[in-house]
Design an enzyme around this catalytic site. Sequence first.
Site, PDB file in Angstrom:
ATOM      1  N   GLY A 246     -11.208 -13.723  -7.787  1.00 30.77           N
ATOM      2  CA  GLY A 246     -12.264 -13.924  -8.773  1.00 30.77           C
ATOM      3  C   GLY A 246     -12.475 -15.407  -9.028  1.00 30.77           C
ATOM      4  N   GLU A 247     -13.553 -15.732  -9.708  1.00 31.00           N
ATOM      5  CA  GLU A 247     -13.809 -17.134 -10.035  1.00 31.00           C
ATOM      6  C   GLU A 247     -13.202 -17.460 -11.392  1.00 31.00           C
ATOM      7  OE1 GLU A 247     -18.110 -17.558 -10.084  1.00 31.00           O
ATOM      8  OE2 GLU A 247     -18.114 -17.345 -12.258  1.00 31.00           O
TER       9      GLU A 247
END
Length: 392
Positions: A246-247
């Site tokens: 994920g970011e």
Amino acid sequence: MTQLYPQYKKQLTTKIVLFSALSLLMMASLPNTYAEQYPDVPVPFKNGTGGKVENSLYVGLGSAGVSWFRLDTDKTGAGWQKVANFPGQPREQAVTVVLAGKLYVFGGVGKTNANDTQVRALDDAYRFDPQTNQWQQLATRAPRGLVGTVATTLDGSQAVLLGGVNKAIFDGYFTDLASAGSDEVRKSAVINAYFNQAPADYFYNRDVLIYDPQKNQWKSGGLLPFLGTAGSAISRMDNRLILINGEIKPGLRTAAVWQGLMQGNVLEWQPQPDLIGAETGSAQEGLAGAFSGISHKTVLVAGGANFPGAWKQFNRGHLYAHQGLEKQWHQQVYALVDNQWRIAGKLPQPLGYGVSIQGPDKVILIGGETTGGTATSAVTQLSWQGGKLHIE
């Protein structure tokens, strides 16, 4: 300047893995003789959501607008059938959890009503009953805006939602862009101010949200002991959650993998091995929009996208980490075997931002976008059998 914000620096260590010619052949994508190929979704489909009720797959929203479709996996020859339209506003990145035979759909990014002038992080919730083919908006709102959130269930009776953007900051960005109008100088200032921040300053959600449909109430499942993420992948193995990548801020992903185990009323988290690089000897930038699931007790992760070089720029002190970089979609499939990641094979094409649905010892990938953001309608099945990846 060498390194800024070391607390956020991803250890981009490289791991050299030697494969014999036989090993390379073994990990190649082979047809799965045990799986029946599923038909394509009727429309190009990305940024949508979906779930599985008994033997039927359901997908909708995203590029499908308010449309939803059903595939009876026992009668695949009939193809995907349209079901009742979603009653709310069109949206992308909503999440779905199946509880007691019903689909619960939460949040996403879209307009709050037809007259809204901008998109926002949505916090509403809906329920679909396959038996009656009817939708109902629920009289509740999530405690957080739900964009970039992932969701699942541990017990089949309650939904667990993790991560996502900060609603005030996310909505404010689009408000400020709208206010700038056609003034390119003001628009550029808004964009640079938004992207030129450290990960912690985006206040991505770290609260574990639990929704109880019987009480129509939300409660806390604890706090993530790491930075909140958006666009992660999630899988469930027995009573454990696996949160993958994920970011941690727009344009900057993490390669971290975490395992959550429910202890009492809260999830307790332990780090797992970081995802390895896409090529032998390369560093992993981290993925957003990847697919994931479980096959024969093996975690599979496929596709996703990132900005190669973002960590290099970030570690040089460039907070706008993906500035000037090109987004890259990936087709590698990874398998977590004996607590070590390995490159298991490749998807037919680079792919991300579709729907992962857990099947019986297989992962069903529905839709997604390929290089350049082009939506696809393909349905792919992944399984891990005999130490090999099988793709159908």
